[in-house]
Motif scaffolding. Sequence first.
Motif, PDB file in Angstrom:
ATOM      1  N   CYS A 242     -70.575  86.393 -62.003  1.00 18.48           N
ATOM      2  CA  CYS A 242     -71.982  86.568 -62.389  1.00 18.48           C
ATOM      3  C   CYS A 242     -72.823  85.329 -62.093  1.00 18.48           C
ATOM      4  N   GLY A 243     -72.274  84.363 -61.353  1.00 21.96           N
ATOM      5  CA  GLY A 243     -73.094  83.236 -60.917  1.00 21.96           C
ATOM      6  C   GLY A 243     -73.020  81.999 -61.790  1.00 21.96           C
ATOM      7  N   PHE A 244     -71.978  81.899 -62.600  1.00 23.75           N
ATOM      8  CA  PHE A 244     -71.791  80.708 -63.431  1.00 23.75           C
ATOM      9  C   PHE A 244     -70.578  79.904 -62.951  1.00 23.75           C
ATOM     10  N   ARG A 245     -70.611  78.586 -63.222  1.00 25.87           N
ATOM     11  CA  ARG A 245     -69.428  77.760 -63.015  1.00 25.87           C
ATOM     12  C   ARG A 245     -68.898  77.403 -64.401  1.00 25.87           C
ATOM     13  N   VAL A 246     -67.635  77.747 -64.657  1.00 26.82           N
ATOM     14  CA  VAL A 246     -67.049  77.475 -65.975  1.00 26.82           C
ATOM     15  C   VAL A 246     -66.678  76.003 -66.059  1.00 26.82           C
ATOM     16  N   THR A 247     -67.191  75.328 -67.084  1.00 26.66           N
ATOM     17  CA  THR A 247     -66.971  73.884 -67.205  1.00 26.66           C
ATOM     18  C   THR A 247     -65.918  73.546 -68.244  1.00 26.66           C
ATOM     19  N   ARG A 248     -65.601  74.489 -69.111  1.00 30.93           N
ATOM     20  CA  ARG A 248     -64.677  74.167 -70.188  1.00 30.93           C
ATOM     21  C   ARG A 248     -64.207  75.462 -70.843  1.00 30.93           C
ATOM     22  N   THR A 249     -62.900  75.549 -71.102  1.00 33.56           N
ATOM     23  CA  THR A 249     -62.403  76.648 -71.937  1.00 33.56           C
ATOM     24  C   THR A 249     -61.497  76.048 -73.004  1.00 33.56           C
ATOM     25  N   VAL A 250     -61.613  76.561 -74.200  1.00 34.25           N
ATOM     26  CA  VAL A 250     -60.746  76.144 -75.308  1.00 34.25           C
ATOM     27  C   VAL A 250     -60.261  77.407 -76.006  1.00 34.25           C
ATOM     28  N   THR A 251     -58.982  77.488 -76.229  1.00 34.22           N
ATOM     29  CA  THR A 251     -58.458  78.606 -77.013  1.00 34.22           C
ATOM     30  C   THR A 251     -57.927  78.060 -78.323  1.00 34.22           C
ATOM     31  N   LYS A 252     -58.273  78.718 -79.388  1.00 40.62           N
ATOM     32  CA  LYS A 252     -57.830  78.303 -80.720  1.00 40.62           C
ATOM     33  C   LYS A 252     -56.303  78.276 -80.746  1.00 40.62           C
TER      34      LYS A 252
ATOM     35  N   VAL B  17     -57.492  85.702 -82.220  1.00 37.75           N
ATOM     36  CA  VAL B  17     -57.415  84.360 -81.646  1.00 37.75           C
ATOM     37  C   VAL B  17     -58.682  84.172 -80.813  1.00 37.75           C
ATOM     38  N   GLN B  18     -59.491  83.189 -81.191  1.00 30.97           N
ATOM     39  CA  GLN B  18     -60.786  82.990 -80.542  1.00 30.97           C
ATOM     40  C   GLN B  18     -60.666  82.025 -79.369  1.00 30.97           C
ATOM     41  N   ALA B  19     -61.561  82.191 -78.408  1.00 37.49           N
ATOM     42  CA  ALA B  19     -61.671  81.214 -77.329  1.00 37.49           C
ATOM     43  C   ALA B  19     -63.140  80.924 -77.066  1.00 37.49           C
ATOM     44  N   ILE B  20     -63.391  79.740 -76.499  1.00 37.44           N
ATOM     45  CA  ILE B  20     -64.745  79.332 -76.115  1.00 37.44           C
ATOM     46  C   ILE B  20     -64.747  79.097 -74.608  1.00 37.44           C
ATOM     47  N   LEU B  21     -65.742  79.629 -73.932  1.00 36.38           N
ATOM     48  CA  LEU B  21     -65.937  79.332 -72.517  1.00 36.38           C
ATOM     49  C   LEU B  21     -67.342  78.769 -72.341  1.00 36.38           C
ATOM     50  N   CYS B  22     -67.431  77.550 -71.808  1.00 35.15           N
ATOM     51  CA  CYS B  22     -68.736  76.962 -71.501  1.00 35.15           C
ATOM     52  C   CYS B  22     -68.952  77.056 -69.995  1.00 35.15           C
ATOM     53  N   ALA B  23     -70.181  77.373 -69.599  1.00 32.32           N
ATOM     54  CA  ALA B  23     -70.441  77.560 -68.172  1.00 32.32           C
ATOM     55  C   ALA B  23     -71.878  77.166 -67.870  1.00 32.32           C
ATOM     56  N   VAL B  24     -72.132  76.921 -66.587  1.00 32.21           N
ATOM     57  CA  VAL B  24     -73.461  76.497 -66.175  1.00 32.21           C
ATOM     58  C   VAL B  24     -73.916  77.366 -64.999  1.00 32.21           C
ATOM     59  N   LYS B  25     -75.193  77.678 -64.979  1.00 36.01           N
ATOM     60  CA  LYS B  25     -75.738  78.489 -63.882  1.00 36.01           C
ATOM     61  C   LYS B  25     -75.778  77.630 -62.612  1.00 36.01           C
ATOM     62  N   THR B  26     -75.109  78.128 -61.567  1.00 38.07           N
ATOM     63  CA  THR B  26     -74.936  77.292 -60.383  1.00 38.07           C
ATOM     64  C   THR B  26     -76.152  77.310 -59.469  1.00 38.07           C
ATOM     65  N   ALA B  27     -76.855  78.406 -59.393  1.00 39.76           N
ATOM     66  CA  ALA B  27     -77.992  78.429 -58.467  1.00 39.76           C
ATOM     67  C   ALA B  27     -78.999  79.472 -58.928  1.00 39.76           C
TER      68      ALA B  27
END
Lengths: 357, 357
Positions: free
Chosen positions: B325-335, B347-357
């Motif tokens: 969908c046009g994002f670059r994932v910068t960080r994932t953390v799983t509990k 079990v929760q997870a976090i995904l951080c991402a940034v719009k690339t263009a």
Amino acid sequence: MLTPEATLARFREYMVGPTRFMNLLSCFELGIIDELREHPGATAAKLGEAVGAKPDAVEQLLQLLVKEEFLAYDPASGGYSLDALAAVAQADLKRATTYMKLIKFVALRQVFYLTESVRTGSLVGLKELYGFDGTLYEAVAEHQDLYDAFATLMDNVTARVDPWFFENVDIPAGSRVLDLAGNTGLGAIHACRLKPSEGLQVTTFDLPHKEEECLRNFREHGVAEQCSFIGGDVFDKVPEGFDVVLIKHFLDMFDRDDVFRILGGVHKSLEAGGQVAVMVPVYPEDIRDRGNYCVDFFPAFFLGGTMGQGGPQKVSTYRRWLEECGFRVTRTVTKDPAEMPPDVIPVQAILCAVKTA
Amino acid sequence: MLTPEATLARFREYMVGPTRFMNLLSCFELGIIDELREHPGATAAKLGEAVGAKPDAVEQLLQLLVKEEFLAYDPASGGYSLDALAAVAQADLKRATTYMKLIKFVALRQVFYLTESVRTGSLVGLKELYGFDGTLYEAVAEHQDLYDAFATLMDNVTARVDPWFFENVDIPAGSRVLDLAGNTGLGAIHACRLKPSEGLQVTTFDLPHKEEECLRNFREHGVAEQCSFIGGDVFDKVPEGFDVVLIKHFLDMFDRDDVFRILGGVHKSLEAGGQVAVMVPVYPEDIRDRGNYCVDFFPAFFLGGTMGQGGPQKVSTYRRWLEECGFRVTRTVTKDPAEMPPDVIPVQAILCAVKTA
């Protein structure tokens, strides 16, 4: 002693019980398992098309079966195939899914009302879901879905368990036998087949409205000359003039006071020396026996799903109750779980006893 | 490979799931556990009197808890007492029974209709049991029992999980933050508390009818100056002008195509360099991980109980979808499951991402 951590982990095991149960059964109901048997390697997209469901949902449901290694998943192709399920005989799967259907229709929704059922001693679930006041045994006459789930299974069980029962019960040649709460005659027919003797007479005793179907069954099985039907209620009076009374799959349906009324009535109906043969599902003498699942199933099933009371007891309890009702127990046999298919929950026992005075 | 015997034994484990679940919960609902905490050694007769149930039924229900060593039974006195349950903290029992209540009200009866729900992609159980057409999130507004079971739990979960989320998410000082599907503002309030910075502005975006309660919550928590509400539908248009979009407990509610619509809308709303932070329950990368119970619970829960679609994915799947969908994932953390109480399923997870263009 179980640690708090282990206790809470057990709670989690319990919490996933309902979802896990229907997730598995639903894969059979949707036809996914049959589809995979015919088309190994099918993708979620193909399966969804075949069974009429969205591929996303199929994928979700199949996760659990992959976790259990019932199915295999190939990430490269996205295809599923039978794994452990491929080696299970179809007859075994059929028996297990028939039992699962029974649980689905007779217990799954009904146990939602378990607490209220226990408080009132009645089947609140049947009332709420079907508008029916009474027991499951009465409700099956009016509700086809309950009948289909229940009657089919009961007949299968009777057919499987009766041979073992008659193997272990002594019925003297030419006896007059009463099959207490004998329903529509299947037990009487089995008695004639499995314990044939010159002069043997078997009478099915049950509620009057079962007479017609019972007599038809006797004719169809060619035992009309040896078999008869008496209509009545076991809590009013047990017919007299019999040498042996069979009480199969019946005592477990009642609380202690009603069991005593039943055994008291049978005692009164017999001459001294008259015999009873009881067959019931039983709890293990050591309740903590982890290989036995009766305790995981029957309390909620009886209290919430079938009777609003009752439930199995240990053999030692039934023995004590028989003795308190004036019988001497001559023989007890408990089915060896090692001889049962591993999916079968009820463990049956037989208690033979004789009226002492 | 699982043998046919082991497979059928697993089936039996599944079969007792529903009865076992309600048997345990019913002992809490009836008050038997509290009664035993106050009166160790009480007999079934005493317990029955105290909780308003027949002693025979109490005895039946307690068999399972004795089997599990949750309770102890003394045959000499006929008395029961807490065994493993005595050592479990009350707060832990409360959390576990709250979750069990949720399962009881939201899933137990509803999953009876799982097969039909999957075929229709709708909550047939909600329709049959409550006459309600729609999702659980809509139904809680009209049905108090569903609301009580669900909203209480959701608030507890948010309160427990949000601190971990904000610990792991970078929100630059003075950011304009959008809490997507932020309900009535709790996430926005947590953002102000846990990520305070000069100039931080947090906007809750959800359906228009939530505005009043949301704004009241902002005032009551003293964050009305920093927080605002925008009413709208995420499937129509995501508001523009934000630096960070939070998507908590939301993507798991939808099938892939809808997740793509949501992520597409967020992508469109952001400038290049704009960030998203996603929190979702996830399946383990190795689905066969036996210590993880998400797969045992969520498919039937989502498909049959809450949405009629959706369900968690693996972190790797969400990562791929974000990238598509046009994002670059910068960080994932799983509990780390080892940091969770052993009764907790998600079990929760976090995904951080940034719009690339």
